[in-house]
Enzyme design. Structure first.
Site, PDB file in Angstrom:
ATOM      1  N   HIS A  33       0.867  -1.187   0.000  1.00  0.00           N
ATOM      2  CA  HIS A  33       0.000   0.000   0.000  1.00  0.00           C
ATOM      3  C   HIS A  33       0.900   1.233   0.000  1.00  0.00           C
ATOM      4  CE1 HIS A  33      -3.776   2.172   0.717  1.00  0.00           C
ATOM      5  NE2 HIS A  33      -3.085   2.946   1.537  1.00  0.00           N
ATOM      6  N   ASP A  35       1.111   5.297  -0.057  1.00  0.00           N
ATOM      7  CA  ASP A  35       0.351   6.513   0.241  1.00  0.00           C
ATOM      8  C   ASP A  35       1.027   7.748  -0.328  1.00  0.00           C
ATOM      9  OD1 ASP A  35      -1.865   5.571   1.896  1.00  0.00           O
ATOM     10  OD2 ASP A  35      -0.318   4.979   3.329  1.00  0.00           O
ATOM     11  N   HIS A  66      -2.469   4.789  -3.248  1.00  0.00           N
ATOM     12  CA  HIS A  66      -3.570   5.581  -2.674  1.00  0.00           C
ATOM     13  C   HIS A  66      -3.207   7.061  -2.795  1.00  0.00           C
ATOM     14  CE1 HIS A  66      -5.747   6.699   1.379  1.00  0.00           C
ATOM     15  NE2 HIS A  66      -6.330   7.250   0.330  1.00  0.00           N
ATOM     16  N   MET A  68      -3.714  10.767  -2.137  1.00  0.00           N
ATOM     17  CA  MET A  68      -4.369  11.787  -1.310  1.00  0.00           C
ATOM     18  C   MET A  68      -3.900  13.129  -1.847  1.00  0.00           C
ATOM     19  SD  MET A  68      -3.859   9.765   2.244  1.00  0.00           S
ATOM     20  CE  MET A  68      -2.705   8.644   1.472  1.00  0.00           C
TER      21      MET A  68
HETATM   22  C1  DX5 Z   1      -3.434   7.439   6.137  1.00  0.00           C
HETATM   23  C2  DX5 Z   1      -2.930   6.464   5.103  1.00  0.00           C
HETATM   24  C3  DX5 Z   1      -2.827   5.098   5.607  1.00  0.00           C
HETATM   25  C4  DX5 Z   1      -1.829   4.920   6.713  1.00  0.00           C
HETATM   26  C5  DX5 Z   1      -2.283   3.767   7.557  1.00  0.00           C
HETATM   27  O1  DX5 Z   1      -3.666   8.660   5.551  1.00  0.00           O
HETATM   28  O2  DX5 Z   1      -3.797   6.440   3.986  1.00  0.00           O
HETATM   29  O3  DX5 Z   1      -2.586   4.165   4.580  1.00  0.00           O
HETATM   30  O4  DX5 Z   1      -0.524   4.679   6.255  1.00  0.00           O
HETATM   31  O5  DX5 Z   1      -1.449   3.683   8.640  1.00  0.00           O
HETATM   32  P1  DX5 Z   1      -1.855   2.992   9.998  1.00  0.00           P
HETATM   33  O6  DX5 Z   1      -2.134   1.557   9.683  1.00  0.00           O
HETATM   34  O7  DX5 Z   1      -0.646   3.202  10.833  1.00  0.00           O
HETATM   35  O8  DX5 Z   1      -3.067   3.709  10.528  1.00  0.00           O
HETATM   36 ZN    ZN Z   2      -3.618   4.751   2.496  1.00  0.00          ZN
END
Ligand code: DX5
Ligand code: ZN
Length: 216
Positions: A33, A35, A66, A68
């Site tokens: 994943h 980010d 992902h 953002m």
């Molecule tokens: C948050 C990200 C997540 C994050 C999750 O904005 O999209 O993917 O890395 O991290 P944990 O599992 O630590 O909440």
């Molecule tokens: Zn994420």
């Protein structure tokens, strides 16, 4: 299909990314994943194309990217070129969501739509059969290691009903605060993919933690 685990690279050690990538390669994890944060859509900046390109060279599992970021359409092709297999954008960042989804699919990637904790799943009604994945944010996006929002369970159940009612193949991914106390309940509510950052990378034994998260 049994559920998938997608460790979030955001919580990896950036001073030795190769070692963490190899750990995920060896583990029972299914996806990476990835980010991407732009400092505009969310109040944080993570990493961009050069890092993803380097990650792709070593990763032996699909990259679940992902976004953002605002204006994600501008970069669809560029994310394909650096190796994204699944590209997820935020519904809150798109004025023409249907077109954005088609752009992703036309570039040869699977298309995902992420929804923030305040966004109602009813907004997905008219695109649910066009997408491969819904990323349900179980924290407000921007940072790893945040507390899981409990309302997520009800949201996942409603989303599952929508997916079944519309005969959609979309997977339900949960992103944020996933740990050993909530993962089983999430799966029983209908989750198919669990993202885990802090839970995996702060574990004494990350490989064993991933195996535990795979166990039902
Ligand atoms: C948050 C990200 C997540 C994050 C999750 O904005 O999209 O993917 O890395 O991290 P944990 O599992 O630590 O909440
Ligand atoms: Zn994420």
């Amino acid at each position: 299909m049994s559920h998938l685990i997608a460790p979030s690279v955001l919580s990896a050690n950036f001073a030795n990314l190769q070692s963490d990538i190899e750990m995920i390669n060896t583990s029972a994890a299914d996806w990476f994943h990835v980010d991407v944060m732009d400092g505009v859509f969310v109040p944080n900046i993570s990493f961009g194309f050069p890092v993803i390109k380097a990650l792709k060279k070593l990763a032996k599992k699909p990259l679940d990217v992902h976004l953002m970021i605002v204006d994600p359409d501008k970069y669809t092709q560029a994310f394909k070129e650096v190796g994204a297999d699944i590209l997820t954008l935020h519904i809150e960042a798109c004025n023409h969501l249907h077109r954005s989804i088609q752009n992703i699919k036309n570039c040869g990637m699977k298309a995902g739509v992420a929804i923030n904790p305040h966004t109602n799943i009813s907004l997905l009604h008219d695109v649910i059969t066009d997408i491969d994945l819904v990323c349900v944010m179980s924290v407000n996006p921007g940072f790893g290691g945040q507390k899981f929002i409990e309302n997520t369970y009800d949201k996942v159940k409603s989303l599952k009903q929508l997916i079944v009612a519309k005969n959609s193949n979309a997977l339900i991914e949960i992103d944020g605060g996933v740990d050993l106390t909530n993962y089983k309940k999430l799966i029983s509510c209908g989750a198919n993919v669990l993202v885990a950052g802090n839970t995996v990378f702060s574990a004494q034994k990350p490989i064993e933690m991933i195996s535990q998260l795979k166990t039902v």
